[in-house]
Motif scaffolding. Structure first.
Motif, PDB file in Angstrom:
ATOM      1  N   SER A   9       0.817  -1.202  -0.048  1.00 32.16           N
ATOM      2  CA  SER A   9      -0.067  -0.039  -0.147  1.00 32.16           C
ATOM      3  C   SER A   9       0.907   1.209   0.097  1.00 32.16           C
ATOM      4  O   SER A   9       0.484   2.158  -0.580  1.00 32.16           O
ATOM      5  CB  SER A   9      -0.963  -0.050   1.204  1.00 32.16           C
ATOM      6  N   PHE A  10       2.049   1.476   0.803  1.00 32.33           N
ATOM      7  CA  PHE A  10       2.541   2.560   0.983  1.00 32.33           C
ATOM      8  C   PHE A  10       3.843   2.710  -0.316  1.00 32.33           C
ATOM      9  O   PHE A  10       4.366   3.792  -0.275  1.00 32.33           O
ATOM     10  CB  PHE A  10       3.187   2.602   2.110  1.00 32.33           C
ATOM     11  N   MET A  11       4.057   1.842  -1.068  1.00 30.16           N
ATOM     12  CA  MET A  11       4.931   1.965  -2.017  1.00 30.16           C
ATOM     13  C   MET A  11       4.466   1.848  -3.491  1.00 30.16           C
ATOM     14  O   MET A  11       5.091   2.365  -4.256  1.00 30.16           O
ATOM     15  CB  MET A  11       5.640   0.484  -2.161  1.00 30.16           C
ATOM     16  N   GLU A  12       2.965   1.523  -3.546  1.00 27.38           N
ATOM     17  CA  GLU A  12       2.372   1.492  -4.786  1.00 27.38           C
ATOM     18  C   GLU A  12       2.382   2.726  -5.325  1.00 27.38           C
ATOM     19  O   GLU A  12       1.899   3.644  -5.109  1.00 27.38           O
ATOM     20  CB  GLU A  12       0.882   0.735  -4.824  1.00 27.38           C
ATOM     21  N   ASN A  13       2.918   2.856  -6.705  1.00 27.24           N
ATOM     22  CA  ASN A  13       3.095   3.894  -7.621  1.00 27.24           C
ATOM     23  C   ASN A  13       3.746   4.861  -7.020  1.00 27.24           C
ATOM     24  O   ASN A  13       3.771   6.331  -7.213  1.00 27.24           O
ATOM     25  CB  ASN A  13       1.661   4.410  -7.992  1.00 27.24           C
ATOM     26  N   GLN A  14       4.787   4.750  -6.164  1.00 30.59           N
ATOM     27  CA  GLN A  14       5.629   5.841  -5.556  1.00 30.59           C
ATOM     28  C   GLN A  14       6.960   5.723  -6.080  1.00 30.59           C
ATOM     29  O   GLN A  14       7.869   4.851  -5.685  1.00 30.59           O
ATOM     30  CB  GLN A  14       5.477   5.796  -3.853  1.00 30.59           C
ATOM     31  N   ALA A  15       7.323   6.788  -6.743  1.00 35.67           N
ATOM     32  CA  ALA A  15       8.626   6.789  -7.308  1.00 35.67           C
ATOM     33  C   ALA A  15       9.904   6.790  -6.160  1.00 35.67           C
ATOM     34  O   ALA A  15      10.885   6.434  -6.314  1.00 35.67           O
ATOM     35  CB  ALA A  15       8.993   7.985  -8.241  1.00 35.67           C
ATOM     36  N   GLY A  16       9.477   7.317  -4.856  1.00 37.34           N
ATOM     37  CA  GLY A  16      10.405   7.315  -3.800  1.00 37.34           C
ATOM     38  C   GLY A  16      11.035   6.007  -3.301  1.00 37.34           C
ATOM     39  O   GLY A  16      12.149   6.106  -2.636  1.00 37.34           O
ATOM     40  N   TRP A  17      10.146   4.902  -3.776  1.00 36.65           N
ATOM     41  CA  TRP A  17      10.729   3.542  -3.407  1.00 36.65           C
ATOM     42  C   TRP A  17      11.596   2.941  -4.475  1.00 36.65           C
ATOM     43  O   TRP A  17      12.092   1.838  -4.457  1.00 36.65           O
ATOM     44  CB  TRP A  17       9.482   2.758  -3.032  1.00 36.65           C
ATOM     45  N   HIS A  18      11.896   3.593  -5.607  1.00 35.58           N
ATOM     46  CA  HIS A  18      12.797   3.206  -6.513  1.00 35.58           C
ATOM     47  C   HIS A  18      14.151   2.949  -6.241  1.00 35.58           C
ATOM     48  O   HIS A  18      14.804   3.532  -5.431  1.00 35.58           O
ATOM     49  CB  HIS A  18      13.098   4.314  -7.603  1.00 35.58           C
ATOM     50  N   GLY A  19      14.431   1.472  -6.115  1.00 31.21           N
ATOM     51  CA  GLY A  19      15.710   1.067  -5.872  1.00 31.21           C
ATOM     52  C   GLY A  19      16.105   1.027  -4.493  1.00 31.21           C
ATOM     53  O   GLY A  19      17.123   0.742  -3.953  1.00 31.21           O
ATOM     54  N   VAL A  20      14.948   1.378  -3.573  1.00 31.42           N
ATOM     55  CA  VAL A  20      14.999   1.173  -2.005  1.00 31.42           C
ATOM     56  C   VAL A  20      14.928  -0.154  -1.410  1.00 31.42           C
ATOM     57  O   VAL A  20      13.864  -0.548  -1.674  1.00 31.42           O
ATOM     58  CB  VAL A  20      14.181   2.260  -1.387  1.00 31.42           C
TER      59      VAL A  20
END
Length: 204
Positions: free
Chosen positions: A193-204
């Motif tokens: 839920s908190f990652m879906e479609n969030q660019a901030g989680w790219h490669g994290v």
């Protein structure tokens, strides 16, 4: 080796979008290349499991440096198999943000020119990259039309549907005379839920 000791064909896989390394490491561990306990050292000081895979790791043929290089490496492997009359297929996973790199398009042109029908690229098309929306950073779309114009066989699937993916791999192997691009439409972080479609989680 192109075949193992039992004569089974050996395929190759190149992770061009190297920031997906955690998933790659999990697979390498499952098949016995990496001790499972080492996965906990991901991106820690002195760990060999870096943010991008390195050829220091068992089972990794080449390091993933600047994005955009993987397709050229896959081309070389596929062309080598053709010249040597060796069996096996080469798969290369790329991202849609990577399509902003010029080297991708040189590789796309070369793959079609040499009729690398033993090459299958899979594009993880989720519309996001480290700097945000792909269309706002540098819009590369429509990618299906561009690769088709370069002489590729194009297959578009729901990248979260295993049945569609399995069928696409079969269709790619059946295609003769040209390389195949599977455009896998995905959602970054799908199901979390908190990652879906969030660019901030790219490669994290």
């Amino acid at each position: 080796l192109e075949k193992d000791e039992t004569g089974k064909r050996i395929d190759k896989f190149i992770l061009s979008k190297g920031h997906a390394a955690p998933a790659y490491y999990a697979v390498l561990s499952t098949v016995g290349f990496i001790p499972k306990e080492d996965l906990k050292t991901l991106r820690k000081y002195n760990s060999y499991l870096e943010g991008h895979p390195s050829n220091k790791i068992n089972g990794v043929d080449c390091s993933s440096g600047s994005l955009g290089q993987g397709l050229s490496i896959a081309n070389g492997m596929a062309l080598s198999k053709k010249i040597s009359n060796k069996d096996g297929y080469v798969y290369c996973l790329i991202g849609d943000g990577e399509m902003q790199e010029g080297q991708i398009w040189e590789a796309a042109m070369a793959a079609a020119h040499y009729k690398l029908d033993n090459l299958c690229a899979i594009m993880d098309m989720n519309g996001l990259q480290i700097d945000g929306d792909v269309t706002e950073v540098m819009n590369p779309y429509p990618l299906d039309e561009k690769f088709r114009a370069f002489g590729w066989n194009i297959l578009t699937v729901d990248g979260h549907d295993y049945d569609q993916l399995h069928q696409a791999y079969a269709d790619a192997r059946a295609c003769k005379g040209k390389p195949t691009m599977i455009i896998a439409k995905t959602v970054k972080g799908k199901g979390v839920s908190f990652m879906e479609n969030q660019a901030g989680w790219h490669g994290v």
